[in-house]
Enzyme design. Structure first.
Site, short mmCIF file in Angstrom:
data_model
loop_
_atom_site.label_atom_id
_atom_site.label_comp_id
_atom_site.label_asym_id
_atom_site.label_seq_id
_atom_site.Cartn_x
_atom_site.Cartn_y
_atom_site.Cartn_z
N ARG A 223 0.85 -1.19 0.00
CA ARG A 223 0.00 0.00 0.00
C ARG A 223 0.89 1.25 0.00
O ARG A 223 1.96 1.24 0.62
CB ARG A 223 -0.90 0.04 1.25
CG ARG A 223 -2.06 -0.94 1.22
CD ARG A 223 -3.13 -0.53 0.20
NE ARG A 223 -4.22 -1.50 0.14
CZ ARG A 223 -4.30 -2.50 -0.73
NH1 ARG A 223 -3.35 -2.68 -1.63
NH2 ARG A 223 -5.35 -3.32 -0.72
N HIS A 271 -1.03 0.16 -9.69
CA HIS A 271 -1.77 -0.68 -8.73
C HIS A 271 -2.49 -1.83 -9.44
O HIS A 271 -3.72 -1.97 -9.35
CB HIS A 271 -2.76 0.14 -7.89
CG HIS A 271 -3.20 -0.61 -6.66
ND1 HIS A 271 -3.72 -0.01 -5.54
CD2 HIS A 271 -3.19 -1.95 -6.38
CE1 HIS A 271 -4.01 -0.92 -4.63
NE2 HIS A 271 -3.71 -2.11 -5.13
P1 NDP Z 1 -1.65 -11.46 5.11
O1 NDP Z 1 -2.52 -10.87 6.16
O2 NDP Z 1 -1.89 -12.89 4.72
O3 NDP Z 1 -0.12 -11.34 5.53
C1 NDP Z 1 0.38 -10.21 6.17
C2 NDP Z 1 1.77 -10.51 6.70
O4 NDP Z 1 2.30 -9.31 7.27
C3 NDP Z 1 1.79 -11.57 7.77
O5 NDP Z 1 2.91 -12.39 7.64
C4 NDP Z 1 1.90 -10.75 9.07
O6 NDP Z 1 2.55 -11.41 10.14
C5 NDP Z 1 2.78 -9.61 8.58
N1 NDP Z 1 2.62 -8.44 9.44
C6 NDP Z 1 1.51 -7.70 9.68
N2 NDP Z 1 1.76 -6.71 10.54
C7 NDP Z 1 3.06 -6.83 10.88
C8 NDP Z 1 3.92 -6.11 11.76
N3 NDP Z 1 3.49 -5.05 12.47
N4 NDP Z 1 5.19 -6.53 11.87
C9 NDP Z 1 5.65 -7.59 11.19
N5 NDP Z 1 4.89 -8.32 10.32
C10 NDP Z 1 3.61 -7.93 10.19
O7 NDP Z 1 -1.79 -10.51 3.85
P2 NDP Z 1 -1.61 -10.89 2.30
O8 NDP Z 1 -0.31 -11.58 2.12
O9 NDP Z 1 -2.82 -11.57 1.79
O10 NDP Z 1 -1.59 -9.43 1.63
C11 NDP Z 1 -0.65 -8.45 2.04
C12 NDP Z 1 -1.03 -7.09 1.47
O11 NDP Z 1 -0.77 -7.03 0.08
C13 NDP Z 1 -2.52 -6.75 1.55
O12 NDP Z 1 -2.87 -6.28 2.84
C14 NDP Z 1 -2.67 -5.69 0.49
O13 NDP Z 1 -2.52 -4.40 1.06
C15 NDP Z 1 -1.52 -5.96 -0.47
N6 NDP Z 1 -1.98 -6.34 -1.82
C16 NDP Z 1 -1.61 -5.59 -2.90
C17 NDP Z 1 -2.02 -5.93 -4.17
C18 NDP Z 1 -1.59 -5.16 -5.37
O14 NDP Z 1 -2.10 -5.39 -6.47
N7 NDP Z 1 -0.64 -4.26 -5.25
C19 NDP Z 1 -2.88 -7.11 -4.41
C20 NDP Z 1 -3.18 -7.86 -3.20
C21 NDP Z 1 -2.75 -7.47 -1.96
P3 NDP Z 1 1.89 -12.70 10.85
O15 NDP Z 1 1.83 -13.77 9.79
O16 NDP Z 1 2.84 -13.06 11.92
O17 NDP Z 1 0.54 -12.27 11.30
#
Ligand code: NDP
Length: 308
Positions: A223, A271
């Site tokens: 994002r 995006h």
């Molecule tokens: P998930 O919720 O499956 O994964 C998020 C990961 O981030 C997890 O491993 C989580 O850790 C980690 N995380 C979250 N907060 C923290 C923190 N404070 N410190 C360290 N690690 C953290 O999300 P997705 O993989 O499905 O998607 C990720 C993002 O990608 C979406 O939220 C979206 O914004 C973006 N996206 C962008 C797209 C584009 O076209 N550009 C398309 C699709 C998505 P833990 O596993 O330990 O909880």
């Protein structure tokens, strides 16, 4: 009992057709047409106009049509209603392919050659090799985990950073804020796949970039709110970072006065790294709709306290 689709792009009809084809018995409406607001129990949303969710007195589920949910938490939505999101193999594979394409384009100098071509410059540049680079993935969730596995298949060394440890073969994991500095110190190409939350907003800043080795490259496909734009430009212009490829921005479309547009070392995509394919994701929405009717646990629930 019915679904309303709320989004501001041109895709409402495509989603409606896909949902109706998957289960003709479920009434599905666009929020733009006359519809029985008291019968709506699921809202399928993507960047909906703020406040619209409060129009539905019997709403029982807010379903994001994508992986991200930050746009829902930004809204004044009815707070006790469960939120679900998309977790989908095609979405994850598409993201992984995009990031790997960007990495190879960087290693092989394709962006620079395109600029040189436009300027009539013939100038071979030494290319880099997969074996010379460690890719650091911020966020090893549904998307980051697939990228990690695919990178390994291409021979890259990869490492991941998340809140909790993951057991992915060959992927060194770094957990929490305490291990972020070690993770950054060993990362030459940094990929951001974090959700946008209170804790991750502005995480891609000068202080973090300063902990990466000289010449590191940034890929932000998560994002725009993760990045401090001026810090990126400053760290590239000072030579500490070698460049960046961005898919997401604070404002989309990015205003044409923004310095990213004209920066030779910032590669922009609009995006579109990975988008929900209706055929691929509609089955999980229909499944959740039926679960909702039967009072069964929903798939892919989001945690309001974590914000993702
Ligand atoms: P998930 O919720 O499956 O994964 C998020 C990961 O981030 C997890 O491993 C989580 O850790 C980690 N995380 C979250 N907060 C923290 C923190 N404070 N410190 C360290 N690690 C953290 O999300 P997705 O993989 O499905 O998607 C990720 C993002 O990608 C979406 O939220 C979206 O914004 C973006 N996206 C962008 C797209 C584009 O076209 N550009 C398309 C699709 C998505 P833990 O596993 O330990 O909880």
């Amino acid at each position: 009992m019915a679904i309303v689709i709320i989004r501001q792009d041109h895709k409402i009809d495509a989603w409606k057709t896909a949902l109706k084809a998957a289960d003709p018995n479920i009434p599905v409406f666009s929020y733009l047409e006359d519809h029985p607001v008291s019968q709506i129990d699921m809202a399928l949303v993507w960047k909906h106009p703020q406040g619209t969710l409060n129009r539905y007195p019997n709403l029982k589920c807010i379903a994001s049509s994508g992986a991200g949910v930050d746009f829902i938490f930004k809204d004044d939505y009815p707070k006790k209603i469960p939120i679900t999101r998309i977790v989908d193999t095609m979405l994850a594979n598409d993201m992984s392919e995009h990031v790997i394409a960007v990495i190879f384009s960087y290693l092989k100098n394709l962006g620079q050659y395109r600029l040189d071509q436009i300027r009539g410059i013939w100038k071979p540049i030494d290319y880099h090799r997969v074996s010379d680079y460690t890719i650091g993935i911020l966020g090893v969730g549904a998307l980051g985990a697939v990228l990690a596995k695919d990178l390994r298949n291409y021979g890259f060394q990869a490492q991941g950073w998340a809140r909790s440890k993951k057991d992915i073969a060959g992927l060194p994991m770094y957990v929490g804020d305490g291990q972020l500095p070690s993770f950054l110190a060993g990362t030459q190409i940094l990929v951001c796949l974090l959700p946008l939350t209170g804790k991750t907003t502005g995480i891609l800043n000068k202080q973090l970039f300063g902990q990466l080795p000289q010449g590191a490259y940034i890929i932000n496909v998560a994002r725009g709110g993760h990045l401090i734009d001026t810090d990126l430009v400053e760290m590239i212009d000072s030579g500490h970072l070698s460049g960046a490829c961005l898919d997401v921005y604070h404002e989309e479309p990015l205003p044409n006065t923004h310095p990213f547009w004209q920066h030779d070392k910032i590669h922009m995509t609009p995006h579109y790294a990975s988008v929900s394919d209706t055929a691929s994701v509609v089955p999980q929405i229909i499944e959740n709709y039926h679960r909702l009717q039967k009072g069964r646990p929903l798939l892919h629930l989001v945690s309001p306290s974590k914000g993702y």
